[in-house]
Design a protein around this motif. Structure first.
Motif, short mmCIF file in Angstrom:
data_model
loop_
_atom_site.label_atom_id
_atom_site.label_comp_id
_atom_site.label_asym_id
_atom_site.label_seq_id
_atom_site.Cartn_x
_atom_site.Cartn_y
_atom_site.Cartn_z
N ILE A 44 12.44 -16.31 62.08
CA ILE A 44 13.30 -16.43 62.21
C ILE A 44 14.71 -16.40 61.10
O ILE A 44 13.72 -16.57 59.25
N VAL A 45 15.65 -16.02 60.97
CA VAL A 45 16.72 -16.03 59.75
C VAL A 45 17.65 -16.57 60.45
O VAL A 45 18.49 -16.22 62.19
N VAL A 46 17.73 -17.93 59.49
CA VAL A 46 19.59 -18.36 60.14
C VAL A 46 20.44 -17.99 58.45
O VAL A 46 19.99 -17.39 57.71
N ILE A 47 21.68 -17.50 59.17
CA ILE A 47 22.96 -16.76 58.54
C ILE A 47 23.93 -17.99 58.11
O ILE A 47 25.11 -17.75 59.11
N PRO A 48 23.83 -18.56 57.12
CA PRO A 48 25.31 -19.36 57.51
C PRO A 48 26.47 -18.47 56.30
O PRO A 48 27.59 -19.61 55.28
N ALA A 49 26.47 -17.52 55.69
CA ALA A 49 26.51 -17.05 54.22
C ALA A 49 28.29 -16.28 54.64
O ALA A 49 28.47 -16.07 55.94
N GLY A 50 28.71 -16.69 53.84
CA GLY A 50 30.45 -16.34 53.72
C GLY A 50 30.72 -17.26 52.77
O GLY A 50 30.85 -17.78 51.60
N ILE A 51 32.24 -16.69 52.54
CA ILE A 51 33.33 -17.37 51.38
C ILE A 51 34.46 -18.83 52.25
O ILE A 51 34.83 -17.96 53.15
N PRO A 52 34.62 -19.27 51.32
CA PRO A 52 35.90 -19.71 51.67
C PRO A 52 37.13 -19.63 51.95
O PRO A 52 37.33 -18.54 50.89
N ARG A 53 38.34 -19.89 52.65
CA ARG A 53 39.79 -19.24 52.32
C ARG A 53 40.04 -19.72 51.16
O ARG A 53 40.75 -20.95 50.82
N LYS A 54 40.96 -18.32 50.77
CA LYS A 54 41.23 -19.58 48.90
C LYS A 54 42.78 -19.05 49.42
O LYS A 54 43.35 -18.10 50.36
N PRO A 55 43.52 -19.65 48.22
CA PRO A 55 44.48 -19.72 48.23
C PRO A 55 45.55 -18.30 48.59
O PRO A 55 44.78 -16.96 47.15
N VAL A 105 22.20 -7.88 58.42
CA VAL A 105 22.25 -8.28 59.90
C VAL A 105 21.12 -6.50 59.76
O VAL A 105 20.04 -6.47 60.30
N GLU A 106 21.98 -6.17 58.87
CA GLU A 106 21.05 -4.50 58.40
C GLU A 106 20.04 -4.37 57.75
O GLU A 106 19.03 -4.03 57.97
N GLY A 107 19.93 -5.72 57.09
CA GLY A 107 18.40 -6.09 56.79
C GLY A 107 17.24 -6.51 56.92
O GLY A 107 16.61 -6.22 57.02
N ILE A 108 18.01 -6.92 58.53
CA ILE A 108 17.11 -7.59 59.09
C ILE A 108 16.23 -6.47 60.24
O ILE A 108 15.62 -7.17 60.89
N ALA A 109 17.87 -5.90 60.77
CA ALA A 109 17.63 -4.50 61.03
C ALA A 109 15.73 -3.48 60.48
O ALA A 109 15.53 -3.65 61.19
N GLN A 110 16.31 -3.18 59.56
CA GLN A 110 14.77 -2.96 58.62
C GLN A 110 13.78 -3.66 58.05
O GLN A 110 13.13 -3.16 58.16
N PHE A 111 14.18 -4.77 57.82
CA PHE A 111 12.82 -5.67 57.30
C PHE A 111 12.31 -6.68 58.26
O PHE A 111 11.02 -6.64 58.09
N ALA A 112 12.79 -7.58 59.00
CA ALA A 112 12.62 -8.05 60.23
C ALA A 112 13.25 -8.07 61.23
O ALA A 112 14.40 -8.86 62.21
N PRO A 113 13.00 -7.08 62.07
CA PRO A 113 13.61 -6.35 63.46
C PRO A 113 13.22 -7.57 64.85
O PRO A 113 13.81 -7.92 66.18
N LYS A 114 11.71 -8.17 64.64
CA LYS A 114 11.71 -8.98 65.60
C LYS A 114 12.03 -10.45 65.37
O LYS A 114 11.97 -11.21 66.39
N ALA A 115 12.27 -10.44 64.40
CA ALA A 115 13.10 -11.92 63.57
C ALA A 115 14.01 -12.71 65.45
O ALA A 115 15.35 -11.89 65.34
N PHE A 116 13.89 -13.79 64.97
CA PHE A 116 15.18 -14.63 65.60
C PHE A 116 16.36 -14.68 64.90
O PHE A 116 16.02 -15.27 63.25
N THR A 117 17.23 -14.40 64.94
CA THR A 117 18.60 -14.32 63.63
C THR A 117 19.43 -15.00 64.71
O THR A 117 19.96 -15.32 66.07
N LEU A 118 20.16 -16.39 64.09
CA LEU A 118 21.30 -17.51 64.10
C LEU A 118 22.08 -17.08 63.30
O LEU A 118 21.53 -17.20 61.76
N VAL A 119 22.97 -16.78 63.41
CA VAL A 119 24.80 -16.82 63.17
C VAL A 119 25.54 -18.39 63.42
O VAL A 119 25.80 -18.48 64.06
N ILE A 120 25.86 -18.84 61.89
CA ILE A 120 25.97 -19.50 61.60
C ILE A 120 27.43 -19.12 61.37
O ILE A 120 28.74 -19.82 61.09
#
Length: 330
Positions: free
Chosen positions: A74-85, A104-119
């Motif tokens: 299972i892969v959980v993706i909360p990555a990102g940056i906050p909005r800046k001034p 997700v390109e990495g998931i496709a290559q290294f963990a294609p069968k994983a459950f992917t949870l995008v936050i």
């Protein structure tokens, strides 16, 4: 037990408390953290917790992404940056969309069968991006890709607790469907279980509070932050639901943002709404999304108005995500 991969992000956000919750879960035997900075230190800190999960932290160097992803269930993706001034919402979208696309390109290559949870926000666009990336790699399984909309459900449960009468607010089932931003969030108070009534004079305020609950937190923090602890709880709750269902627990149902044509029962909802991505109650199982549950029949006239506004917003959000994935900025 199931392994779990968690993508953190180098900012004071819900990644820390979410990683703590995941480390403490008895359902997880391995937890890998990946980010551009700090992950070995965070992993060392969490490694002192006496729970089941073995924890590691990786950086981009030395094939860190590959090592973090390999073997993940299972892969959980909360990555990102906050909005800046000075940053426009479009600027923010391009940065966060680019981060999700790369991961997700990495998931496709290294963990294609994983459950992917995008936050990672905006979920209404980042999930279509993920789908396009997985399609291009020839590994897209719609039953294994989820947009996490659980915070909307958690808020609906909490904000209506005085009417549900539940000491534990999560014991009430309150469907929240559509998308995961503003007017695309549609709480269906007519379909709560066990049944309870929302006073007419409170209805519109409660709908708005569920849709824009994040604003309350931003204002309470005087602009110094957004919802982090509640988001961590919601992300963990959905990850735990996926893990339980994958291990054979029956009757696990959670609303989540999915690619409807690829999930059993989803075609009916896609035809009714005119959109391919939509958050609806999903019956989870060992293979992920086992069944999309259609609860659109019998909604009230006001709920239909909310749905109409939701669909209009979703159409643009989904299109934006697909276009980004197919023609990323140079």
């Amino acid at each position: 037990m199931a392994g779990c991969l968690y993508f953190t992000c180098h900012r004071p956000t819900y990644s820390g408390p979410l990683s703590l919750l995941l480390k403490a879960s008895p359902l997880i035997d391995e937890l890998a953290l990946y980010d551009v900075v700090n992950t070995p230190g965070v992993a060392a800190d969490l490694s002192h917790i006496s729970s089941v999960a073995k924890i590691t932290g990786y950086l981009p160097k030395d094939d860190g992404l590959k090592h973090a992803l390999t073997g993940a269930d299972i892969v959980v993706i909360p990555a990102g940056i906050p909005r800046k001034p000075g940053m426009t919402r479009d600027d923010l979208f391009k940065i966060n969309a680019g981060i999700v696309k790369t991961l997700v390109e990495g998931i496709a290559q290294f963990a294609p069968k994983a459950f992917t949870l995008v936050i990672s926000n905006p979920v209404n666009s980042t999930v279509p991006i993920a789908a396009e990336v997985l399609k291009a790699a020839g590994v897209f399984d719609p039953k294994r890709l989820f947009g996490v909309t659980t915070l909307d459900v958690v808020r609906a449960e909490t904000f209506t607790q005085e009417y549900s009468g539940k000491k534990n607010a999560s014991e009430a089932t309150i469907p929240v469907i559509g998308g995961h931003s503003g007017e695309t969030i549609v709480p269906l108070f007519s379909k709560v279980s066990p049944n309870f009534q929302i006073p007419t004079e409170r209805y519109e305020d409660l709908v708005k509070r569920v849709q824009f609950g994040g604003d309350e937190v931003v204002q309470a923090k005087d602009g110094a932050g957004s919802a982090t602890l509640s988001m961590a709880f919601a992300g963990f709750r959905f990850a735990e639901a996926v893990l339980k269902a994958s291990q054979g627990v029956k009757g696990v149902v959670e609303p989540t943002f999915v690619y409807l044509p690829g999930v059993p029962g989803g075609d009916t909802i896609a035809k009714a709404t005119g959109v391919d991505f939509f958050s609806t109650p999903i019956e989870l199982g060992p293979n992920g999304a086992e069944k999309a549950i259609n609860i659109l029949d019998g909604v009230t006239p006001r709920e239909q108005e909310l749905l109409n506004a939701c669909i209009k917003g979703l159409e643009g959000n989904i299109k934006k995500g697909i276009e980004f994935a197919q023609n990323p900025p140079k």
